[in-house]
Design a protein around this motif. Structure first.
Motif, PDB file in Angstrom:
ATOM      1  N   ASN B 277       0.814  -1.219   0.000  1.00 57.19           N
ATOM      2  CA  ASN B 277       0.000   0.000   0.000  1.00 57.19           C
ATOM      3  C   ASN B 277       0.850   1.274   0.000  1.00 57.19           C
ATOM      4  O   ASN B 277       0.601   2.220   0.737  1.00 57.19           O
ATOM      5  CB  ASN B 277      -0.942   0.038   1.213  1.00 57.19           C
ATOM      6  N   GLY B 278       1.891   1.276  -0.801  1.00 56.56           N
ATOM      7  CA  GLY B 278       2.701   2.494  -0.936  1.00 56.56           C
ATOM      8  C   GLY B 278       3.579   2.792   0.256  1.00 56.56           C
ATOM      9  O   GLY B 278       4.107   3.903   0.376  1.00 56.56           O
ATOM     10  N   SER B 279       3.727   1.814   1.159  1.00 55.75           N
ATOM     11  CA  SER B 279       4.665   2.072   2.244  1.00 55.75           C
ATOM     12  C   SER B 279       5.380   0.781   2.614  1.00 55.75           C
ATOM     13  O   SER B 279       4.884  -0.316   2.344  1.00 55.75           O
ATOM     14  CB  SER B 279       3.955   2.661   3.457  1.00 55.75           C
ATOM     15  N   VAL B 280       6.524   0.903   3.240  1.00 57.54           N
ATOM     16  CA  VAL B 280       7.296  -0.245   3.686  1.00 57.54           C
ATOM     17  C   VAL B 280       7.365  -0.190   5.206  1.00 57.54           C
ATOM     18  O   VAL B 280       7.877   0.793   5.764  1.00 57.54           O
ATOM     19  CB  VAL B 280       8.719  -0.230   3.090  1.00 57.54           C
ATOM     20  N   ALA B 281       6.845  -1.242   5.841  1.00 58.38           N
ATOM     21  CA  ALA B 281       6.841  -1.323   7.308  1.00 58.38           C
ATOM     22  C   ALA B 281       6.306  -0.039   7.941  1.00 58.38           C
ATOM     23  O   ALA B 281       6.855   0.476   8.904  1.00 58.38           O
ATOM     24  CB  ALA B 281       8.242  -1.629   7.828  1.00 58.38           C
ATOM     25  N   ALA B 293      16.433   6.489   6.732  1.00 58.14           N
ATOM     26  CA  ALA B 293      15.053   6.021   6.673  1.00 58.14           C
ATOM     27  C   ALA B 293      14.985   4.595   6.138  1.00 58.14           C
ATOM     28  O   ALA B 293      14.229   3.754   6.631  1.00 58.14           O
ATOM     29  CB  ALA B 293      14.231   6.956   5.794  1.00 58.14           C
ATOM     30  N   ARG B 294      15.812   4.328   5.149  1.00 59.35           N
ATOM     31  CA  ARG B 294      15.808   2.987   4.559  1.00 59.35           C
ATOM     32  C   ARG B 294      16.245   1.947   5.585  1.00 59.35           C
ATOM     33  O   ARG B 294      15.685   0.862   5.676  1.00 59.35           O
ATOM     34  CB  ARG B 294      16.737   2.938   3.356  1.00 59.35           C
ATOM     35  N   GLU B 295      17.271   2.280   6.372  1.00 62.56           N
ATOM     36  CA  GLU B 295      17.744   1.316   7.367  1.00 62.56           C
ATOM     37  C   GLU B 295      16.670   1.073   8.431  1.00 62.56           C
ATOM     38  O   GLU B 295      16.494  -0.052   8.900  1.00 62.56           O
ATOM     39  CB  GLU B 295      19.042   1.808   8.015  1.00 62.56           C
ATOM     40  N   ARG B 296      15.948   2.156   8.795  1.00 66.88           N
ATOM     41  CA  ARG B 296      14.880   1.994   9.783  1.00 66.88           C
ATOM     42  C   ARG B 296      13.807   1.040   9.248  1.00 66.88           C
ATOM     43  O   ARG B 296      13.386   0.105   9.927  1.00 66.88           O
ATOM     44  CB  ARG B 296      14.257   3.347  10.112  1.00 66.88           C
ATOM     45  N   ALA B 297      13.416   1.267   7.983  1.00 65.07           N
ATOM     46  CA  ALA B 297      12.384   0.412   7.384  1.00 65.07           C
ATOM     47  C   ALA B 297      12.866  -1.031   7.316  1.00 65.07           C
ATOM     48  O   ALA B 297      12.130  -1.980   7.618  1.00 65.07           O
ATOM     49  CB  ALA B 297      12.045   0.926   5.996  1.00 65.07           C
ATOM     50  N   TYR B 298      14.154  -1.208   6.943  1.00 66.74           N
ATOM     51  CA  TYR B 298      14.686  -2.560   6.815  1.00 66.74           C
ATOM     52  C   TYR B 298      14.724  -3.246   8.173  1.00 66.74           C
ATOM     53  O   TYR B 298      14.366  -4.428   8.305  1.00 66.74           O
ATOM     54  CB  TYR B 298      16.090  -2.504   6.213  1.00 66.74           C
ATOM     55  N   ALA B 299      15.135  -2.477   9.206  1.00 67.28           N
ATOM     56  CA  ALA B 299      15.192  -3.052  10.545  1.00 67.28           C
ATOM     57  C   ALA B 299      13.803  -3.501  10.992  1.00 67.28           C
ATOM     58  O   ALA B 299      13.640  -4.568  11.607  1.00 67.28           O
ATOM     59  CB  ALA B 299      15.767  -2.032  11.530  1.00 67.28           C
ATOM     60  N   ALA B 300      12.793  -2.677  10.632  1.00 63.59           N
ATOM     61  CA  ALA B 300      11.418  -3.043  10.983  1.00 63.59           C
ATOM     62  C   ALA B 300      11.021  -4.338  10.280  1.00 63.59           C
ATOM     63  O   ALA B 300      10.415  -5.238  10.884  1.00 63.59           O
ATOM     64  CB  ALA B 300      10.475  -1.912  10.606  1.00 63.59           C
ATOM     65  N   LEU B 301      11.377  -4.466   9.015  1.00 65.96           N
ATOM     66  CA  LEU B 301      11.097  -5.696   8.267  1.00 65.96           C
ATOM     67  C   LEU B 301      11.811  -6.876   8.921  1.00 65.96           C
ATOM     68  O   LEU B 301      11.268  -7.973   9.006  1.00 65.96           O
ATOM     69  CB  LEU B 301      11.551  -5.558   6.817  1.00 65.96           C
ATOM     70  N   ALA B 302      13.030  -6.640   9.382  1.00 64.42           N
ATOM     71  CA  ALA B 302      13.815  -7.721   9.977  1.00 64.42           C
ATOM     72  C   ALA B 302      13.181  -8.213  11.276  1.00 64.42           C
ATOM     73  O   ALA B 302      13.158  -9.414  11.536  1.00 64.42           O
ATOM     74  CB  ALA B 302      15.247  -7.245  10.230  1.00 64.42           C
TER      75      ALA B 302
END
Lengths: 388, 650
Positions: B277-281, B293-302
């Motif tokens: 839906n147009g957002s990541v995590a 911001a990308r690292e934060r999103a990736y950490a959330a995915l992890a």
């Protein structure tokens, strides 16, 4: 002051009039603004020729007026061209990269954008890093400043070193030649940060004017070049007409005597050398967007020697002589080498001008030096003198 | 016909098979072969050594030709009784030769099978052959065997090589054998003492081979471990200084000592794969335009377990710091590697010295070329104050003269002997013509002489292009100038360069003689110092100028022949040398032979020196050299050897 300067130099008015008439004629005949009798490529040639005329008057001031036979002024012309070329190439590549990254799901980081531009520009020399000298390439204003500053500083440092150790005459000529040789050899390296022998290319595309036709762009550059030539002409004529000009010409005729009169000869020479270098840089910055490409071969020593040839053929010590020489020889040269001149059949041998033009130029150059030291411009003396 | 032959054959077969006693007494080799018949017919890499050992032990003279034939697949076995023959194929027939007696016979190919040892076996046989070849009475064969060992050194060649040394009669080959035995024992000897002794003995050997042996002993493999491993460690690498943290971490990952890193490209791909839906995590994609911001999103995915955990750069460097990165010698014995490393250091010090000498020779030859190219220019500039921009074209003219003469005189030695004086004559004439027609009129305008001679230069260059074309023309040197004088593996200099050096030396002496010992020289020096005073003493400066200019140009012509011998002759060759010649004159000082010599030496040595610092980039070398010269002029504006007193006035 200004009035009296023009009054003392009627030739300036005549020159401006001729230039204005010529510019108007080309504008009226051009594809972009007129009837379309003159092709865009020819407008470019004329525009480039005007830039060459500009560096030719700079050369005339430094050689014809100040007596310094500089065989390195094309180095300044080239650095000016490189300075503007860096912005043109960077801004254009930035546009292309931005367009290509547009459609991606995640917006690019600044680092990714700069990496992509770097790969695009320096891929040909096997690198993707931006060298330090490209630090200001994203700013037109700063790069325009570079057009003036880089050749100016180069000339200032070189001139200061050379003049303070009283290097004169042929020695100085050889030294300036060495300078331009060193610069071009340096730029030929792939790790010079300016794409080695590939040079900078695609300069005819002006960022922000992608939709404007080349006919219009080249016409605008032609007009700007004409204005720059006019401004440079007036500037040099003004500088050389005052007391300063007298001292400078005195240095040419007898440097030791001027020094004994109490003038600081080195400062005058340095001023003339640097000023002409800056004008040469501006001429280069106008020339290369019209040529479309700049590479280190442009500043090889031979180019600067041709510059001296133009000025000598046109007539030293008079600005219009330099303009005539540069325009005449460079246009003639492109006519001959471009295959425009008809081959002459002697029966036993056919003279192809692409092969024989340089021989003709060399020989006529010797003849001019020997028999017409005043050059083509010297013919005007006869015109002026005849009535009396 | 066929039937008869087959009958005879059958009969002889019968004889052989029923009378082994006959074979034993008269055919000793065949007997040995028959005991190992299977191994000989279908040899394997291991089993063959038994046969070879027995053959070796037998000491029979015909073992060598048999081994050679075996290796070259020229052994055939008769299928009926298994007897081996040396055989040559001849269409359907075989020309047989008995292995022991050498008795010749012919038979049909049918009924025989060729013995075809595979590649591995052939190599084993070749090694065995070496032993025989090393003691072969024929010198050529022995040399070939030694060369073969040098090409592919092997542990089991050491013994036969050492054994053959004492019996060697040829002194040169004996020395080579000793050297080679040293190389082999350095690498393969059984006892550590023997190896160390051999390695020590290499310290005086600067040949490439000896260095290769040492380097092979010191060969390392790099590795990584959690603790310092118990191997012969060459050195420990520190991440960040000896290797980059990223590389170090990649090694850790390869060794399965750390989880895979997540570089920005991986993060990006992972984020792209997990857009919902147009957002990541929970973070909108529009905000993902920076790394934080990308690292934060990736950490959330992890944390959700959708992607492998994020390994931040600080974690990477921590992991890299904790591990031990090392280079270990393949050689296990530290005593040997220590000695080898020390010896290699000594050898390399010697090699560096030899390279310096070599570089010096190179620089000397470059300096002599510059001297030859510049001396003519220096003379004209010194005497007349005239810079001759067409000097380079006179060099070119000389080279083309040599080329044209070679077209007519095919003997290279003779043609060079003709070319030297002819080139001098032609360029002398051209120089005098130019002086009479152009330069004479411009004596008081030196800058314009520069331009006029430049005009002549471009005209001459284009003229040469029109006549000879743009492609390079060869100027072949005589055969006795081919090759190089090899002093050692490092120091060598080609004969052409020596010849050019000698030529430069001859001209130095000749010019010095002319200037210092002859009437012409006296007058030339007088005009150099003060033309006006010289004229009032009855010297004709006009004539002197003309002769000097001719002389300078003539020397350029000779320089052209010399340069053409080792470089290509093109219409642009003059332009390549003109700037260097100017530099030589400017640096050396005007109007003095010694000055030119000093200038040429300085520039030659400088250029080679800079090239040595940065061998990959000759363009940079030239740039730096020009910069140096510009700076040099600051301190000695009149060159190394400046004229003093009134003569120095402009």
């Amino acid at each position: 002051m200004h009035k009296s300067f023009i009054f003392h130099n009627p030739s300036v008015l005549w020159f401006l009039l001729a230039l204005a008439l010529f510019t108007m004629a080309v504008t009226v005949l051009s594809e972009a603004f007129g009837v379309g009798l003159v092709s865009t490529s020819f407008v470019k040639t004329l525009g480039k020729t005007l830039c060459l005329c500009l560096i030719a008057i700079a050369m005339d001031v430094v050689w014809g007026y100040c007596g310094i036979l500089s065989l390195g002024h094309f180095a300044f012309f080239g650095t000016g061209g490189y300075a503007i070329g860096m912005w043109l190439m960077y801004a254009r590549t930035e546009g292309i990269v931005a367009a290509s990254l547009e459609g991606q799901a995640i917006p690019p980081t600044p680092q990714e954008i700069s990496d992509a531009i770097g790969t695009q520009i320096f891929g040909v020399v096997g690198s993707s890093e931006f060298p330090a000298i490209w630090a200001f390439a994203d700013s037109l204003v700063l790069q325009l400043l570079m057009v003036v500053l880089v050749p100016g500083l180069l000339a200032l440092v070189f001139g200061w070193l050379a003049f303070r150790s009283r290097v004169t005459g042929v020695y100085l000529s050889i030294l300036t030649q060495a300078m331009t040789l060193a610069l071009s050899l340096y730029l030929f390296q792939n790790d010079s940060g300016l794409r080695g022998n590939n040079g900078l290319s695609g300069l005819q595309n002006i960022p922000g004017f992608e939709d404007t036709s080349q006919a219009t762009i080249s016409m605008v550059f032609f007009l700007v070049s004409a204005i720059a030539l006019a401004a440079g002409y007036v500037l040099f004529a003004w500088v050389m007409s005052g007391k300063m000009g007298s001292v400078v010409q005195g240095i040419r005729d007898n440097e030791a005597r001027v020094r004994f009169l109490g003038y600081h000869v080195e400062s005058y020479k340095l001023f003339v050398f640097t000023l002409t270098a800056v004008i040469a840089g501006i001429a280069g910055a106008l020339y290369y967007p019209q040529a479309g490409i700049i590479n280190p071969a442009e500043i090889a020593p031979i180019a600067s020697i041709y510059l001296a040839v133009w000025v000598a053929i046109g007539g030293r010590g008079r600005l219009y002589g330099a303009v005539i020489g540069a325009a005449f020889v460079s246009l003639l040269s492109s006519w001959f080498t471009g295959g425009g001149a008809p081959a002459i059949n002697l029966g036993f041998y056919t003279i192809q001008w692409t092969d024989w033009w340089l021989v003709l130029l060399g020989v006529s150059f010797v003849c001019v030096t020997l028999f017409f030291p005043k050059g083509i411009g010297g013919l005007f003396d006869y015109l002026v003198r005849k009535p009396s | 016909m066929h039937a008869i032959r087959e009958a005879v054959l059958l009969l002889s077969l019968l004889c052989l098979s029923v009378m082994p006693a006959y074979a034993q007494s008269d055919a000793p080799l065949q007997t040995i072969l028959q005991t190992h018949a299977d191994e000989v017919a279908k040899p394997g890499r291991r089993s063959v050594s038994v046969v070879l050992d027995d053959l070796d032990a037998s000491g029979l003279p015909n073992v060598l030709p048999f081994l050679e034939a075996w290796q070259e697949k020229r052994i055939w076995q008769r299928e009926a009784d298994g007897v081996f023959f040396l055989a040559e194929e001849d269409d359907d027939d075989l020309n047989l030769r008995d292995i022991d007696t050498g008795a010749e016979d012919t038979a049909l190919k049918d009924g025989f099978s060729q013995v075809k040892p595979n590649g591995g076996v052939r190599r084993v046989i070749a090694t065995a052959l070496v032993k025989f070849q090393l003691t072969d009475p024929d010198l050529d064969r022995r040399s070939t065997a030694v060369a073969a060992i040098a090409r592919r050194p092997d542990a089991n060649q050491l013994e036969p090589l050492l054994a053959s040394v004492d019996r060697e009669v040829d002194a040169a080959l004996k020395a080579r054998k000793v050297q080679l035995a040293n190389f082999l024992s350095a690498r393969f000897a059984d006892s550590t003492e023997d190896r160390i002794a051999a390695i020590e003995s290499l310290s005086s050997d600067t040949s490439i081979e000896a260095r290769a042996v040492l380097n092979q002993i010191l060969e390392t493999t790099s590795g990584v471990a959690a603790e310092r491993p118990d191997v012969n460690i060459a050195r420990i690498l520190t991440p960040g200084t000896d290797l980059s943290v990223a590389d170090a971490y990649a090694q850790l990952v390869d060794a399965e000592l750390a989880p895979a890193a997540t570089p920005s490209t991986v993060i990006r791909a992972a984020l792209e794969a997990n857009i919902t839906n147009g957002s990541v995590a929970g973070i909108p994609t529009a905000e993902l335009d920076n790394d934080a911001a990308r690292e934060r999103a990736y950490a959330a995915l992890a944390t959700d377990g959708l992607v492998p955990p994020l390994v931040t750069s600080s974690e990477q460097s921590k992991a890299a710091d904790a591990a031990v990165f090392y280079e270990a010698y393949k050689e296990k014995d530290a005593a040997i590697t220590d000695v080898a490393a020390r010896v290699l250091e000594e050898v390399e010090a010697r090699v560096a010295f030899a390279q310096t000498v070599d570089l010096g020779l190179d620089a000397l030859s470059l300096a002599s070329i510059y001297f030859l190219a510049a001396i003519g220019l220096a003379i004209t500039f010194g005497v007349m104050g005239v810079i001759n921009m067409a000097h380079g074209e006179f060099i070119m003219m000389g080279a083309y003269t040599g080329y044209v003469i070679q077209l007519f005189v095919p003997d290279y030695t003779l043609s060079i002997l003709i070319a030297l004086p002819t080139a001098f004559a032609i360029t002398f004439a051209a120089g005098v013509t130019m002086e009479r027609l152009v330069i004479r009129h411009l004596y008081h305008r030196p800058l314009e002489t520069l331009l006029a001679t430049f005009g002549i230069s471009i005209a001459l260059q284009q003229l040469a292009k029109n006549i000879f074309g743009t492609q390079a023309r060869p100027l072949t040197s005589p055969a006795w100038l081919d090759g190089a004088w090899v002093i050692s593996d490092v120091i060598q200099i080609s004969y052409i360069r020596i010849a050019i050096f000698v030529l430069a030396l001859i001209f130095l002496v000749l010019i010095l003689y002319v200037l210092k010992r002859t009437r012409l020289g006296l007058e030339v020096r007088a005009v150099t110092q003060n033309p006006g005073m010289a004229a009032s003493m009855g010297i004709n400066p006009d004539k002197i100028n003309m002769l000097t200019f001719g002389l300078g140009s003539g020397i350029a012509g000779i320089a052209g022949v010399a340069i053409g011998l080792y470089a290509k002759v093109t219409s642009e060759m003059g332009a390549d040398y003109i700037v260097q010649s100017f530099m030589t004159v400017v640096v050396g000082g005007v109007g003095n032979v010694w000055g030119t010599l000093a200038g040429a030496s300085l520039i030659g040595f400088l250029q080679k020196g800079i090239e040595w610092f940065n061998p990959s980039n000759t363009l940079a070398a030239q740039t730096y050299m020009v910069l140096f010269i510009i700076l040099f002029i600051q301190f000695r504006p009149k060159g190394i050897v400046a004229l003093k007193g009134r003569a120095a006035a402009d």
